[in-house]
Design a protein around this motif. Structure first.
Motif, PDB file in Angstrom:
ATOM      1  N   MET A 108      15.982  64.838 -22.102  1.00  0.00           N
ATOM      2  CA  MET A 108      17.339  64.773 -21.205  1.00  0.00           C
ATOM      3  C   MET A 108      17.735  63.333 -20.970  1.00  0.00           C
ATOM      4  O   MET A 108      16.823  62.254 -20.855  1.00  0.00           O
ATOM      5  CB  MET A 108      16.987  65.520 -19.764  1.00  0.00           C
ATOM      6  N   THR A 109      19.072  63.060 -20.782  1.00  0.00           N
ATOM      7  CA  THR A 109      19.299  61.712 -20.510  1.00  0.00           C
ATOM      8  C   THR A 109      19.001  61.568 -19.146  1.00  0.00           C
ATOM      9  O   THR A 109      18.493  62.087 -18.193  1.00  0.00           O
ATOM     10  CB  THR A 109      20.933  61.736 -20.492  1.00  0.00           C
ATOM     11  N   VAL A 111      19.830  85.050 -19.167  1.00  0.00           N
ATOM     12  CA  VAL A 111      20.181  84.615 -20.594  1.00  0.00           C
ATOM     13  C   VAL A 111      19.592  82.977 -20.578  1.00  0.00           C
ATOM     14  O   VAL A 111      20.220  82.351 -19.770  1.00  0.00           O
ATOM     15  CB  VAL A 111      21.579  84.732 -21.205  1.00  0.00           C
ATOM     16  N   LEU A 112      18.817  82.655 -21.582  1.00  0.00           N
ATOM     17  CA  LEU A 112      18.449  81.271 -21.739  1.00  0.00           C
ATOM     18  C   LEU A 112      19.088  80.705 -22.672  1.00  0.00           C
ATOM     19  O   LEU A 112      19.068  81.062 -23.852  1.00  0.00           O
ATOM     20  CB  LEU A 112      16.897  81.165 -21.625  1.00  0.00           C
ATOM     21  N   ARG A 113      20.273  79.685 -22.582  1.00  0.00           N
ATOM     22  CA  ARG A 113      20.706  79.087 -23.549  1.00  0.00           C
ATOM     23  C   ARG A 113      20.304  77.738 -23.760  1.00  0.00           C
ATOM     24  O   ARG A 113      20.320  76.841 -22.849  1.00  0.00           O
ATOM     25  CB  ARG A 113      22.442  79.056 -23.243  1.00  0.00           C
ATOM     26  N   VAL A 114      19.848  77.371 -25.166  1.00  0.00           N
ATOM     27  CA  VAL A 114      19.498  76.205 -25.518  1.00  0.00           C
ATOM     28  C   VAL A 114      20.239  75.774 -26.674  1.00  0.00           C
ATOM     29  O   VAL A 114      20.224  76.274 -27.661  1.00  0.00           O
ATOM     30  CB  VAL A 114      17.738  76.753 -25.981  1.00  0.00           C
ATOM     31  N   ASN A 115      20.358  74.584 -26.615  1.00  0.00           N
ATOM     32  CA  ASN A 115      21.201  73.589 -27.427  1.00  0.00           C
ATOM     33  C   ASN A 115      20.505  72.590 -27.982  1.00  0.00           C
ATOM     34  O   ASN A 115      19.935  71.602 -27.157  1.00  0.00           O
ATOM     35  CB  ASN A 115      22.601  73.142 -27.168  1.00  0.00           C
ATOM     36  N   ALA A 116      19.814  72.638 -29.166  1.00  0.00           N
ATOM     37  CA  ALA A 116      19.046  71.470 -29.628  1.00  0.00           C
ATOM     38  C   ALA A 116      19.556  70.941 -31.521  1.00  0.00           C
ATOM     39  O   ALA A 116      20.289  71.709 -31.580  1.00  0.00           O
ATOM     40  CB  ALA A 116      17.952  72.031 -29.861  1.00  0.00           C
ATOM     41  N   VAL A 117      19.193  69.968 -31.442  1.00  0.00           N
ATOM     42  CA  VAL A 117      19.233  69.430 -32.914  1.00  0.00           C
ATOM     43  C   VAL A 117      18.697  70.243 -33.828  1.00  0.00           C
ATOM     44  O   VAL A 117      17.405  70.724 -33.455  1.00  0.00           O
ATOM     45  CB  VAL A 117      18.833  67.964 -33.020  1.00  0.00           C
ATOM     46  N   ALA A 118      19.327  70.810 -34.960  1.00  0.00           N
ATOM     47  CA  ALA A 118      18.617  71.485 -35.964  1.00  0.00           C
ATOM     48  C   ALA A 118      17.459  71.565 -36.305  1.00  0.00           C
ATOM     49  O   ALA A 118      16.626  72.396 -36.301  1.00  0.00           O
ATOM     50  CB  ALA A 118      19.774  71.615 -37.137  1.00  0.00           C
ATOM     51  N   THR A 119      17.007  70.292 -36.729  1.00  0.00           N
ATOM     52  CA  THR A 119      15.497  70.132 -37.399  1.00  0.00           C
ATOM     53  C   THR A 119      14.508  70.014 -36.072  1.00  0.00           C
ATOM     54  O   THR A 119      13.665  70.851 -36.168  1.00  0.00           O
ATOM     55  CB  THR A 119      15.570  68.433 -37.757  1.00  0.00           C
ATOM     56  N   PHE A 120      14.779  69.759 -34.911  1.00  0.00           N
ATOM     57  CA  PHE A 120      14.027  69.819 -33.619  1.00  0.00           C
ATOM     58  C   PHE A 120      13.903  71.501 -33.653  1.00  0.00           C
ATOM     59  O   PHE A 120      12.894  71.973 -33.478  1.00  0.00           O
ATOM     60  CB  PHE A 120      14.406  69.168 -32.624  1.00  0.00           C
ATOM     61  N   GLU A 149      25.488  67.060 -31.271  1.00  0.00           N
ATOM     62  CA  GLU A 149      26.244  66.338 -30.059  1.00  0.00           C
ATOM     63  C   GLU A 149      25.298  66.440 -28.916  1.00  0.00           C
ATOM     64  O   GLU A 149      24.415  67.311 -28.668  1.00  0.00           O
ATOM     65  CB  GLU A 149      27.372  67.182 -29.740  1.00  0.00           C
ATOM     66  N   PRO A 150      25.144  65.464 -28.078  1.00  0.00           N
ATOM     67  CA  PRO A 150      24.460  65.333 -26.942  1.00  0.00           C
ATOM     68  C   PRO A 150      24.624  66.696 -25.887  1.00  0.00           C
ATOM     69  O   PRO A 150      25.842  66.957 -25.673  1.00  0.00           O
ATOM     70  CB  PRO A 150      24.761  64.184 -26.334  1.00  0.00           C
TER      71      PRO A 150
END
Length: 71
Positions: free
Chosen positions: A1-2, A33-42, A70-71
């Motif tokens: 997190m920033t 609902v748990l929504r998670v956005n992450a970088v693909a490789t991670f 995207e952040p």
């Protein structure tokens, strides 16, 4: 997190805990609902196996994983 996100969570966290408590108390948590956005490789290398275990322990939570650079 920033840093900004961490500070925001620090200030809003107690309010979110109250909301979670009330949601559970009145039986409204069945549609969580748990929504998670992450970088693909991670997401693929580290997060996916952990989310599978999380889902086993929390069957009522629907998981939505999105990938983005995207952040």
């Amino acid at each position: 997190m920033t840093r900004a996100a961490q500070a925001y969570l620090g200030e809003t966290g107690p309010a979110l805990e109250i909301i979670v408590s009330a949601t559970t108390k009145y039986g409204l948590a069945d549609h969580t609902v748990l929504r998670v956005n992450a970088v693909a490789t991670f997401a693929l290398r580290w997060l996916s196996p952990k989310l599978a275990k999380f889902h086993e322990q929390h069957l009522s939570v629907k998981l939505r994983l999105e990938t983005s650079n995207e952040p």
